[in-house]
Design a protein around this motif. Structure first.
Motif, mmCIF file in Angstrom:
data_model
loop_
_atom_site.group_PDB
_atom_site.id
_atom_site.type_symbol
_atom_site.label_atom_id
_atom_site.label_comp_id
_atom_site.label_asym_id
_atom_site.label_seq_id
_atom_site.Cartn_x
_atom_site.Cartn_y
_atom_site.Cartn_z
ATOM 1 N N SER A 1 2.506 1.549 -3.474
ATOM 2 C CA SER A 1 1.634 1.893 -4.537
ATOM 3 C C SER A 1 1.015 3.539 -4.399
ATOM 4 N N ARG A 2 0.948 3.868 -3.239
ATOM 5 C CA ARG A 2 0.725 5.441 -3.084
ATOM 6 C C ARG A 2 1.891 6.327 -3.792
ATOM 7 N N LEU A 3 3.071 5.750 -3.572
ATOM 8 C CA LEU A 3 4.058 6.573 -4.120
ATOM 9 C C LEU A 3 4.052 6.327 -5.797
ATOM 10 N N HIS A 4 3.494 5.268 -5.963
ATOM 11 C CA HIS A 4 3.539 4.840 -7.796
ATOM 12 C C HIS A 4 2.238 5.926 -8.175
ATOM 13 N N SER A 5 1.131 5.685 -7.514
ATOM 14 C CA SER A 5 0.142 6.624 -8.000
ATOM 15 C C SER A 5 0.225 7.732 -7.877
ATOM 16 N N ALA A 6 0.927 8.596 -7.120
ATOM 17 C CA ALA A 6 1.333 9.899 -7.059
ATOM 18 C C ALA A 6 2.332 10.188 -8.080
ATOM 19 N N ARG B 1 1.332 14.005 4.904
ATOM 20 C CA ARG B 1 0.520 12.950 5.547
ATOM 21 C C ARG B 1 1.251 12.521 6.573
ATOM 22 N N ASP C 1 1.088 -1.271 -0.052
ATOM 23 C CA ASP C 1 -0.004 0.026 0.143
ATOM 24 C C ASP C 1 0.885 1.290 -0.142
ATOM 25 N N PHE C 2 2.006 1.353 0.889
ATOM 26 C CA PHE C 2 2.772 2.419 0.800
ATOM 27 C C PHE C 2 3.604 2.891 -0.385
ATOM 28 N N LEU D 1 5.419 11.801 0.284
ATOM 29 C CA LEU D 1 3.803 11.817 0.274
ATOM 30 C C LEU D 1 3.064 13.129 0.988
#
Length: 512
Positions: free
Chosen positions: A109-114, A317, A106-107, A314
């Motif tokens: 993937s959030r970097l990837h999506s951003a 956050r 999840d961590f 991120l």
């Protein structure tokens, strides 16, 4: 002052038990700091664990003729048992489990999506004879920064990142004579250089407590362009990367650092009865958690540089760590501990051979805080005998003649107790935390009490100050304090007017 303290020691690799280098460095320090924070009234969680995703698990398993999975299970159990045997109480202990894997994915993937991690070609040594790319524990060579020989990933000598493709004369650790080729492979990376200015500001303005060697290394790293942090590796061992552009790759263990830190603090809070809205709640700025790391110097880059950059990537956050307390190598007979050469003392060996308070005192007295220090059985017997066991037993015997009597305590003794409390507090608090000075303060105060020619009129003052000393030493001498004190709370302003001495337990040296 923050609402809560989160104490973290990076999880050791699950390829064996803990040796004294682990204990004398980060683990005893983290335990003592945690105990003092709680005695001072602050809610504190302590997290560590066992890391199963490191390539050193694979190389050790092959050397021992077992499977990585079996080695991880055995090592994790041994690590937990050794921590318990030495009185190091961990709240959040991470291991190989689905919840952790999900949090890591999840961590990243959030970097990837951003759009914070990007696909870039990277050079890796390749072993044609096995068809494997060599990273971290699979490859060794000269560090491109300080030239010291070592494995890829992190340089134990200078603390810098040491990418496998940048090693001088790279060769396989398992097949040192095999031909190695250099090949380019697209991997996902976090461009750390984009965060260098903000990292400089963080270390300049945050007041993060750094010991001199780490401060020097951080300055060196931030004075030059930062390397890309590989988020994925072209190998099969580890957490599979969920991104189609790097199919078949796994997550770099050194990119797990912040997700793991978040996870272990969540486990710790839950164990202590807290209900969290999310696994990362303690890291939200509004949670006002003060995160303090106790770690070996060689973990500077993945936690302080790459880790902080991942948090910055991120946005707002997460809050950034408040402090990093590093240690140097602990040596055995003036040589570095080495599992492969059998040159070590296991933590369980120490726990089996003498009372753990005595072992904790010696590890504290010889903790490698700013330079390498040395362990030897003869030195342990001499140091603990002369500075702890013998003076304590004489002081306890001296106090025993007044056991059960209620005695007055003077204002002068209350003043002295406050001074004792302050001297210990100065060794336990950041930025000057020091196990060595805490052990020295204990030895000096025991020496003073040992020399005191106690009269009946001052017997109450003598025992009162003895209790103040033991209360200050309680984060180290955990069993003695539990047996002799009703509580171990820090008394910042002593108001005792009378006291009733007890028969105090004695210390023994064990079979050194």
């Amino acid at each position: 002052m923050s609402k809560r303290v989160a104490v973290i020691s990076p999880a050791p690799t699950a390829n064996g038990d803990l040796h004294l280098g682990h204990l004398a460095g980060p683990f005893l320090a983290a335990d003592v700091y945690t105990r003092y924070q709680r005695a001072a009234g602050r809610e504190t969680v302590f997290g560590t664990g066992a890391q199963d995703t490191s390539t050193f698990v694979v190389t050790t398993a092959r050397r021992l003729g077992t499977t990585p999975e079996a080695l991880v299970a055995d090592s994790t159990a041994r690590i937990e048992a050794t921590l318990a045997a030495m009185g190091i109480e961990v709240d959040g202990f991470s291991r190989d489990e689905d919840r952790f894997t999900k949090l890591v994915l999840d961590f990243v993937s959030r970097l990837h999506s951003a759009g914070k991690i990007v696909l870039k070609p990277a050079r890796f040594p390749f072993l044609p004879s096995t068809g494997e790319y060599l990273v971290d524990g699979y490859v060794k060579g000269g560090c491109p920064v300080c030239l010291t020989e070592g494995c890829a990933g992190l340089c134990e000598s200078c603390g810098h990142s040491s990418a496998a493709g940048d090693l001088i004369d790279p060769r396989s650790t398992e097949h040192p004579d095999a031909v190695v080729e250099m090949r380019e492979v697209p991997v996902l990376v976090l461009p750390l250089e984009e965060y260098r200015t903000r990292l400089k500001e963080y270390f300049a303005s945050s007041g993060a407590a750094l010991r001199p060697h780490m401060a020097q290394a951080v300055q060196e790293m931030l004075d030059s362009p930062l390397p890309d942090l590989p988020i994925t590796y072209p190998i099969s061992w580890g957490i599979p990367a969920p991104f189609p552009e790097v199919a078949g790759q796994t997550i770099n263990p050194n990119a797990e650092t912040m997700a793991w830190s978040i996870y272990t603090t969540a486990l710790g809070a839950e164990k202590r009865g807290e209900l969290l809205a999310a696994d990362d709640q303690l890291w939200w700025p509004e949670a006002e958690t003060e995160v303090v790391y106790f770690l070996g110097f060689d973990n500077t880059f993945p936690f302080a540089i790459a880790g902080a950059a991942m948090l910055l990537a991120l946005g707002d956050r997460y809050a950034l760590p408040a402090g990093f307390v590093t240690n140097e190598f602990y040596e055995l007979e003036h040589q570095k501990f080495s599992t492969s050469r059998g040159h070590l003392v296991w933590g369980q060996d120490l726990a089996d051979r003498l009372p753990r308070d005595v072992g904790r005192f010696h590890l504290a007295a010889t903790s490698p805080e700013n330079q390498r220090t040395n362990f030897g059985w003869g030195a342990l017997e001499a140091v603990t005998g002369a500075r702890l066991i013998e003076p304590w037993n004489r002081v306890a015997a001296k106090a025993e003649q007044w056991a059960g009597q209620t005695l007055p305590v003077s204002a002068a003794s209350r003043f002295a107790a406050d001074r004792i409390t302050q001297r210990f507090a100065a060794t336990y608090q950041l930025p000057a935390f020091s196990l060595g000075r805490a052990a020295e303060t204990l030895a000096e105060q025991l020496g003073r009490l040992d020399r005191w020619q106690v009269t009946a009129e001052l017997a109450g003052d003598f025992y009162h100050q003895l209790e103040a000393v033991l209360r200050g030493a309680a984060p180290i001498l955990i069993d003695l304090a539990a047996a002799a004190l009703d509580d171990t709370a820090v008394r910042l302003r002593d108001e005792t007017t009378e006291i009733t001495p007890k028969v105090l337990p004695r210390l023994t040296g064990g079979a050194v």
